[in-house]
Design an enzyme around this catalytic site. Structure first.
Site, PDB file in Angstrom:
ATOM      1  N   GLU A  44       0.846  -1.197   0.000  1.00  0.00           N
ATOM      2  CA  GLU A  44       0.000   0.000   0.000  1.00  0.00           C
ATOM      3  C   GLU A  44       0.877   1.242   0.000  1.00  0.00           C
ATOM      4  O   GLU A  44       1.921   1.288   0.665  1.00  0.00           O
ATOM      5  CB  GLU A  44      -0.914  -0.007   1.222  1.00  0.00           C
ATOM      6  CG  GLU A  44      -1.958   1.102   1.225  1.00  0.00           C
ATOM      7  CD  GLU A  44      -3.017   0.874   2.299  1.00  0.00           C
ATOM      8  OE1 GLU A  44      -3.516  -0.271   2.401  1.00  0.00           O
ATOM      9  OE2 GLU A  44      -3.317   1.821   3.042  1.00  0.00           O
ATOM     10  N   GLN A  72      -0.603  12.909   5.498  1.00  0.00           N
ATOM     11  CA  GLN A  72       0.262  11.772   5.817  1.00  0.00           C
ATOM     12  C   GLN A  72       0.555  10.978   4.550  1.00  0.00           C
ATOM     13  O   GLN A  72      -0.355  10.606   3.806  1.00  0.00           O
ATOM     14  CB  GLN A  72      -0.395  10.863   6.847  1.00  0.00           C
ATOM     15  CG  GLN A  72       0.397   9.585   7.120  1.00  0.00           C
ATOM     16  CD  GLN A  72      -0.116   8.803   8.303  1.00  0.00           C
ATOM     17  OE1 GLN A  72       0.215   9.080   9.441  1.00  0.00           O
ATOM     18  NE2 GLN A  72      -0.953   7.798   8.038  1.00  0.00           N
ATOM     19  N   THR A  73       1.836  10.699   4.328  1.00  0.00           N
ATOM     20  CA  THR A  73       2.255   9.770   3.280  1.00  0.00           C
ATOM     21  C   THR A  73       2.786   8.526   3.979  1.00  0.00           C
ATOM     22  O   THR A  73       3.430   8.611   5.020  1.00  0.00           O
ATOM     23  CB  THR A  73       3.340  10.393   2.385  1.00  0.00           C
ATOM     24  OG1 THR A  73       4.521  10.664   3.166  1.00  0.00           O
ATOM     25  CG2 THR A  73       2.845  11.687   1.763  1.00  0.00           C
ATOM     26  N   ASN A  74       2.508   7.371   3.382  1.00  0.00           N
ATOM     27  CA  ASN A  74       2.886   6.128   4.063  1.00  0.00           C
ATOM     28  C   ASN A  74       3.096   5.029   3.024  1.00  0.00           C
ATOM     29  O   ASN A  74       2.490   5.051   1.942  1.00  0.00           O
ATOM     30  CB  ASN A  74       1.813   5.708   5.064  1.00  0.00           C
ATOM     31  CG  ASN A  74       2.329   4.780   6.139  1.00  0.00           C
ATOM     32  OD1 ASN A  74       3.502   4.396   6.135  1.00  0.00           O
ATOM     33  ND2 ASN A  74       1.461   4.388   7.060  1.00  0.00           N
ATOM     34  N   GLU A  83      -2.950  10.552   2.676  1.00  0.00           N
ATOM     35  CA  GLU A  83      -4.106  10.621   3.568  1.00  0.00           C
ATOM     36  C   GLU A  83      -4.171  11.989   4.244  1.00  0.00           C
ATOM     37  O   GLU A  83      -3.176  12.470   4.788  1.00  0.00           O
ATOM     38  CB  GLU A  83      -4.011   9.549   4.656  1.00  0.00           C
ATOM     39  CG  GLU A  83      -4.003   8.126   4.116  1.00  0.00           C
ATOM     40  CD  GLU A  83      -3.696   7.100   5.187  1.00  0.00           C
ATOM     41  OE1 GLU A  83      -4.464   6.131   5.311  1.00  0.00           O
ATOM     42  OE2 GLU A  83      -2.681   7.274   5.903  1.00  0.00           O
ATOM     43  N   ILE A 100       3.124  -4.270  12.169  1.00  0.00           N
ATOM     44  CA  ILE A 100       3.055  -3.045  11.381  1.00  0.00           C
ATOM     45  C   ILE A 100       4.433  -2.413  11.239  1.00  0.00           C
ATOM     46  O   ILE A 100       5.113  -2.140  12.224  1.00  0.00           O
ATOM     47  CB  ILE A 100       2.078  -2.045  12.026  1.00  0.00           C
ATOM     48  CG1 ILE A 100       0.658  -2.614  11.988  1.00  0.00           C
ATOM     49  CG2 ILE A 100       2.133  -0.701  11.325  1.00  0.00           C
ATOM     50  CD1 ILE A 100      -0.366  -1.748  12.679  1.00  0.00           C
ATOM     51  N   GLU A 111       5.738   6.385   7.750  1.00  0.00           N
ATOM     52  CA  GLU A 111       4.986   7.620   7.701  1.00  0.00           C
ATOM     53  C   GLU A 111       5.888   8.847   7.637  1.00  0.00           C
ATOM     54  O   GLU A 111       6.852   8.954   8.374  1.00  0.00           O
ATOM     55  CB  GLU A 111       4.088   7.763   8.942  1.00  0.00           C
ATOM     56  CG  GLU A 111       3.132   6.612   9.181  1.00  0.00           C
ATOM     57  CD  GLU A 111       3.702   5.538  10.090  1.00  0.00           C
ATOM     58  OE1 GLU A 111       4.949   5.506  10.278  1.00  0.00           O
ATOM     59  OE2 GLU A 111       2.922   4.736  10.616  1.00  0.00           O
ATOM     60  N   GLY A 168      -0.199  -7.194  10.056  1.00  0.00           N
ATOM     61  CA  GLY A 168       0.051  -7.829  11.345  1.00  0.00           C
ATOM     62  C   GLY A 168       1.096  -7.047  12.108  1.00  0.00           C
ATOM     63  O   GLY A 168       0.797  -6.146  12.882  1.00  0.00           O
ATOM     64  N   ASP A 177       0.179   5.390   0.432  1.00  0.00           N
ATOM     65  CA  ASP A 177      -0.925   6.251   0.863  1.00  0.00           C
ATOM     66  C   ASP A 177      -0.628   7.736   0.760  1.00  0.00           C
ATOM     67  O   ASP A 177       0.479   8.192   1.080  1.00  0.00           O
ATOM     68  CB  ASP A 177      -1.246   5.995   2.344  1.00  0.00           C
ATOM     69  CG  ASP A 177      -1.719   4.585   2.636  1.00  0.00           C
ATOM     70  OD1 ASP A 177      -2.323   3.974   1.742  1.00  0.00           O
ATOM     71  OD2 ASP A 177      -1.476   4.107   3.752  1.00  0.00           O
ATOM     72  N   GLY A 196       5.065   0.772   9.442  1.00  0.00           N
ATOM     73  CA  GLY A 196       4.655   1.946   8.690  1.00  0.00           C
ATOM     74  C   GLY A 196       5.861   2.804   8.357  1.00  0.00           C
ATOM     75  O   GLY A 196       6.869   2.792   9.056  1.00  0.00           O
TER      76      GLY A 196
END
Length: 289
Positions: free
Chosen positions: A113, A130-132, A117, A143, A147, A141, A115, A145
């Protein structure tokens, strides 16, 4: 002394109030792609009663009964993916407006993914963009991230601005972040669809869940237009060449683009996972250099 301290703290909290507009990037990749009709390139995914389409513009909204989402009609191996977006003003805590790439429907529990957001906010505070990036289920599971968060140099509720995502994150053609390929294990290589949505993420969206969605302010409305997507779909020939965010076919940013990105990150970046001492960076090699 107390007044001086208060002013200093406010300057730290709202960096976007002090720096004006970014320098010109000198290159505008959004102009290389023609706008697409929503009905031609996308399909409604959920919250059908919370969508309306007027020519090429899409309006979606969230109330206490439902949010709404849509997706592209085909997956892409690589490409340019953008839209002009205007988000809801006022109290929007807990509300997420998103434009993102994902293959979660094909690889549930093991998906990629990327993102963009908008994290809703409270009165008097700016939206956080937020970019991720999630890789191969690391967001399902355990995580991991990646960010990076920004307070923009404009108010995204006042007008449409163009946001684009193809691992170079762009706002009005200004690069704000570049996610580099350090290894196959930390880079999304499988085809993904382009999605957009508005939904209630009260558990984490605004100041780590401190402020929740308040449906006394419903409906929360997001508007999308000027949809653009181009590149190599999952059905394209293997000879299809990835599109570039710069004049260079390699995708390397020009010096002018790089300076614009560094300006944004200097004045408007409010969180960087690579600089968070509480994060374990053993599995994020892009942070090592």
């Amino acid at each position: 002394m107390a007044a001086i301290l208060l002013i200093f703290l406010l300057m730290l909290s709202f960096p976007s109030m002090n720096a004006g507009s970014p320098p010109s990037p000198g290159y505008w990749p959004s102009t290389k792609f023609q706008p697409m009709s929503f009905h031609y390139a996308f399909e409604s995914l959920w919250g059908f009663s919370h969508q309306s389409v007027d020519q090429n513009a899409l309006t979606i909204w969230l109330d206490r009964t439902s949010g709404s989402g849509f997706k592209s009609d085909r997956p892409f191996r690589s490409g340019y993916f953008g839209a002009s977006i205007k988000v809801h003003p006022g109290y929007t805590a807990g509300v997420i407006t998103a434009l993102y790439l994902s293959n979660s429907e094909v690889h549930p529990g093991f998906h990629d993914e990327v993102d963009i957001e908008f994290l809703g906010t409270t009165f008097g505070k700016p939206y956080t963009l937020q970019t991720n990036v999630y890789i191969r289920g690391s967001g399902d599971g355990e995580i991991i991230g990646r960010e990076m968060k920004f307070h923009l140099w404009f108010d995204p509720t006042q007008d449409f601005h163009h946001y684009a995502n193809f691992l170079e994150f762009l706002v009005d053609d200004v690069p704000i972040r570049r996610y580099q390929r350090k290894s196959d294990a930390t880079f999304p290589l499988r085809p993904m669809w382009l999605y957009g949505s508005i939904w209630d993420a009260s558990s984490w969206a605004t100041e780590d869940g401190k402020y929740k969605a308040d449906y006394n302010y419903q409906p929360f409305v997001a508007k999308f237009t000027d949809f653009k997507a181009g590149g190599c779909s999952a059905y394209s020939s293997p000879r299809c060449r990835p599109v570039s965010a710069s004049p260079h076919r390699s995708g390397r940013l020009t010096m002018q683009q790089y300076k614009a990105m560094k300006w944004v990150q200097r004045y408007h970046l409010v969180y960087d996972y690579c600089k968070d001492p509480k994060r374990n960076h053993a599995l994020t090699p892009e942070c090592w250099s």
